[in-house]
Each structure stands twice: as C-alpha cells, then as structure tokens.
Design a protein around this motif. Structure first.
Motif, short mmCIF file in Angstrom:
data_model
loop_
_atom_site.label_atom_id
_atom_site.label_comp_id
_atom_site.label_asym_id
_atom_site.label_seq_id
_atom_site.Cartn_x
_atom_site.Cartn_y
_atom_site.Cartn_z
N ILE A 32 0.85 -1.20 0.00
CA ILE A 32 0.00 0.00 0.00
C ILE A 32 0.88 1.24 0.00
O ILE A 32 0.64 2.18 -0.76
CB ILE A 32 -0.96 -0.01 1.21
N ALA A 33 1.91 1.23 0.83
CA ALA A 33 2.79 2.40 0.94
C ALA A 33 3.50 2.68 -0.38
O ALA A 33 3.60 3.84 -0.80
CB ALA A 33 3.82 2.18 2.05
N ASN A 34 3.98 1.66 -1.05
CA ASN A 34 4.69 1.84 -2.33
C ASN A 34 3.74 2.35 -3.40
O ASN A 34 4.08 3.25 -4.18
CB ASN A 34 5.35 0.53 -2.76
N TRP A 35 2.54 1.77 -3.48
CA TRP A 35 1.54 2.20 -4.45
C TRP A 35 1.18 3.67 -4.21
O TRP A 35 1.15 4.48 -5.13
CB TRP A 35 0.32 1.30 -4.37
N GLY A 40 1.57 9.59 -5.56
CA GLY A 40 1.52 10.94 -5.00
C GLY A 40 0.41 11.10 -3.98
O GLY A 40 -0.15 12.18 -3.82
N CYS A 41 0.08 10.01 -3.29
CA CYS A 41 -0.98 10.02 -2.28
C CYS A 41 -0.40 9.62 -0.93
O CYS A 41 0.65 8.99 -0.86
CB CYS A 41 -2.07 9.01 -2.64
N LYS A 61 -9.91 12.85 -7.66
CA LYS A 61 -8.52 13.19 -7.97
C LYS A 61 -7.57 12.12 -7.44
O LYS A 61 -6.63 11.72 -8.12
CB LYS A 61 -8.20 14.56 -7.36
N THR A 62 -7.83 11.64 -6.24
CA THR A 62 -6.98 10.60 -5.65
C THR A 62 -7.10 9.30 -6.45
O THR A 62 -6.10 8.61 -6.68
CB THR A 62 -7.37 10.36 -4.18
N MET A 63 -8.31 8.97 -6.89
CA MET A 63 -8.51 7.75 -7.69
C MET A 63 -7.72 7.82 -8.99
O MET A 63 -7.11 6.84 -9.42
CB MET A 63 -9.99 7.51 -7.96
N ALA A 67 -4.70 5.33 -10.16
CA ALA A 67 -4.69 4.63 -11.45
C ALA A 67 -3.38 4.90 -12.19
O ALA A 67 -2.76 3.98 -12.75
CB ALA A 67 -5.89 5.04 -12.29
N HIS A 68 -2.93 6.15 -12.17
CA HIS A 68 -1.67 6.50 -12.83
C HIS A 68 -0.48 5.83 -12.14
O HIS A 68 0.43 5.32 -12.81
CB HIS A 68 -1.47 8.02 -12.87
N GLY A 69 -0.48 5.83 -10.83
CA GLY A 69 0.59 5.17 -10.09
C GLY A 69 0.63 3.67 -10.35
O GLY A 69 1.70 3.09 -10.56
N ALA A 70 -0.54 3.05 -10.37
CA ALA A 70 -0.60 1.62 -10.67
C ALA A 70 -0.13 1.35 -12.09
O ALA A 70 0.59 0.37 -12.34
CB ALA A 70 -2.03 1.11 -10.47
#
Length: 125
Positions: A32-35, A40-41, A61-63, A67-70
């Motif tokens: 969770i921390a890495n994702w 940027g959350c 915005k967080t979602m 999605a971009h981070g994943a």
C-alpha cells in the motif's frame, strides 16, 4: 436517488475490488505504501480506505492518481474503473491489448473495423 444502504453497498464493492486489485498485482505494487508513494498520495489515506475505516474516503482526484501510479508500477494502462471493479470484460481487454501491438497507423483502422462490425451486429437485433 441512492439511499444510505445503496451508498454503503457501493462503497463496500469498491473497497473489495481495490483490495482484489492490490492482491492480484502485489508483485508490481509491492505494498500500500509503495503504491501510494508512486501515486503521490498519502499511504494512510489509501490504507484507511482499504481497511474500511469509518470516515475514510478517496475522492476522484486521488482515484486518478492511484490509477496513474498503478499504471507506472504494473507497466500497463490501469483505469479508475478497473480499480473499482468496473473494468472491461477480459475478452474485450484482450482485444484492446492485441490492437495496441499494431503500429499506431493501423490501430485506428482496426478499431474502426471492429466498431463497424459491432454496429452491424446490434442493428440486426
């Protein structure tokens, strides 16, 4: 209009879908921390939501950030719909993946052909 029970049921479905997404992609997301970091959350924001803590929520915005981070970690496009368990069926997803293997100038032609055939099929119904 959705009543409170409908809202809570939708929330629970989204939490379950996001936890399943995390489990299914654990190797790439790692934690969770890495994702959260790559999105940027705040890790606590994501973690609290996934643990269904009472006042936790994820805004639009967080979602999008998640999605971009994943996408960056998994190395493929991930949509907010996929995170929420509302992704394309796997057979359609496979077609999209195959089309992306084509040169860019052929992708539009192939998509146009598929759409044309789908319109014909639905017009016959």
């Amino acid at each position: 209009m959705m009543d409170d029970d409908d809202v809570m049921a939708a929330r629970q479905k989204h939490i379950e879908a996001m936890n399943a997404f995390l489990r299914d992609n654990k190797k790439a997301l790692r934690s969770i921390a890495n994702w959260a970091k790559h999105s940027g959350c705040a890790a606590n924001t994501l973690g609290d939501f996934l643990k269904n803590k009472r006042d936790s929520h994820l805004d639009g915005k967080t979602m999008i950030k998640l999605a971009h981070g994943a996408s960056a970690l998994i190395k493929r496009d991930v949509s907010v719909a996929e995170l929420l368990g509302e992704a394309l069926p796997s057979d359609i997803r496979r077609i999209v993946d195959l089309i992306r293997l084509l040169p860019a100038d052929q992708q539009d032609l192939e998509i146009g052909g598929i759409l044309h055939r789908l319109r014909k099929l639905t017009a016959d119904d």
